[in-house]
Design a protein around this motif. Structure first.
Motif, PDB file in Angstrom:
ATOM      1  N   THR A 165       4.991  -8.149   5.599  1.00  0.00           N
ATOM      2  CA  THR A 165       3.878  -7.782   5.397  1.00  0.00           C
ATOM      3  C   THR A 165       2.726  -8.556   5.727  1.00  0.00           C
ATOM      4  N   ASP A 174       1.792  -1.584   2.198  1.00  0.00           N
ATOM      5  CA  ASP A 174       2.436  -0.586   1.399  1.00  0.00           C
ATOM      6  C   ASP A 174       3.209   0.171   2.019  1.00  0.00           C
ATOM      7  N   LYS A 175       2.930   0.894   3.319  1.00  0.00           N
ATOM      8  CA  LYS A 175       3.844   1.535   4.049  1.00  0.00           C
ATOM      9  C   LYS A 175       4.986   0.880   4.622  1.00  0.00           C
ATOM     10  N   ASN A 177       6.482  -1.593   3.357  1.00  0.00           N
ATOM     11  CA  ASN A 177       7.287  -1.514   2.061  1.00  0.00           C
ATOM     12  C   ASN A 177       8.146  -0.473   1.660  1.00  0.00           C
ATOM     13  N   ASP A 178       7.430   0.675   1.669  1.00  0.00           N
ATOM     14  CA  ASP A 178       8.033   2.298   1.709  1.00  0.00           C
ATOM     15  C   ASP A 178       9.123   2.238   2.610  1.00  0.00           C
ATOM     16  N   SER A 200       4.486  -6.948  -2.957  1.00  0.00           N
ATOM     17  CA  SER A 200       5.450  -6.594  -2.043  1.00  0.00           C
ATOM     18  C   SER A 200       6.990  -6.832  -2.738  1.00  0.00           C
ATOM     19  N   LYS A 203       7.969  -4.494  -5.460  1.00  0.00           N
ATOM     20  CA  LYS A 203       8.413  -3.254  -5.116  1.00  0.00           C
ATOM     21  C   LYS A 203       9.545  -2.892  -4.258  1.00  0.00           C
TER      22      LYS A 203
END
Length: 255
Positions: A165, A174-175, A177-178, A200, A203
């Motif tokens: 990231t 965040d995207k 990480n998803d 991160s 998560k």
């Protein structure tokens, strides 16, 4: 399984890794945390033989890759996919050529089969019909996704993420990480991520290791990490939390 035993590495007389011991079991989602410059990326590069240790062992499925010949090392690397911090895409190649490069180098697949695999991996990372574009035509987030598609193209057993990231805004981070979580669920691979971004880390990880002073000073769950009393761990978590709170205030116009 990956076993790292008493790993040492020095550059120009400066010690970076000073006796690293770490075991990574099949199916782990391990995140290696630590301050910038503490040697996380150096450790990651040792796992695929890009760097050779001064001392110690690195056993991949029982084989010490620090002692094998070059041909065997290249074979062992096929078990790994790596998402480099910069993406490391070749500007002179199209997206399709970048992703398909490992297949052209290490398999006898036809051009048509390679094209199908490239399309499949692009769909896996949420991109389609961009095979003919070049990296210069992509956004930062798209470059990360293309680099991830290339890391997955050889169906690796282990996926390495080097600061995935870094260099992107919080929304895009965040995207990413998803996407990492989604890939882990779909492919059931063992993943190793190095980052100094604690948000991160929490998560995407289920196991955490902290590198400090050239050694792994902690390995365990998120709960065990937060309860750890080592002052180096506490300082890192506190400084990371302070940064996140300050960033949120900036975004809300309070600073």
């Amino acid at each position: 399984m990956i076993e790292i035993k008493n790993l040492h590495k020095r550059f120009d007389g400066e010690t970076v890794l000073n006796g690293v011991n770490l075991t990574i079991s099949d199916g782990d989602t391990l995140v290696i945390i630590g301050k910038s410059g503490c040697g996380k990326t150096v450790l990651l590069k040792h796992l695929i033989g890009l760097l050779k240790p001064d001392e110690g062992e690195i056993r991949i499925d029982g084989i010490d890759i620090t002692k094998v010949r070059r041909k065997k090392l290249y074979e062992m690397r096929k078990k790994f996919g790596m998402l480099f911090q910069s993406g490391a895409l070749f500007d002179s190649m199209t997206v399709g050529e970048n992703i398909g490069l490992p297949l052209r180098e290490h398999t006898r697949l036809s051009d048509e089969d390679i094209r199908r695999v490239v399309e499949e991996k692009l769909r896996l990372v949420g991109l389609e019909q961009i095979e003919n574009l070049r990296p210069a035509e992509l956004s930062g987030g798209m470059k990360k996704r293309v680099a991830l598609a290339r890391a997955l193209v050889m169906e690796p057993l282990y996926i390495l993420f080097d600061e995935p990231t870094t260099g992107v805004d919080p929304v895009l981070a965040d995207k990413i990480n998803d996407l990492i979580i989604e890939i882990q669920k779909k492919l059931k691979t063992t993943s190793i991520t190095v980052t100094h971004d604690i948000a991160s880390a929490f998560k995407i990880g289920n196991t955490f290791a902290m590198l400090a002073d050239g050694k792994i000073i902690f390995k365990g769950t998120e709960k065990e990490l937060k309860e750890n009393r080592d002052p180096r761990v506490k300082e890192f978590l506190k400084s990371s939390g302070t940064f996140r709170r300050r960033f949120r205030r900036i975004n809300k116009g309070k600073v």
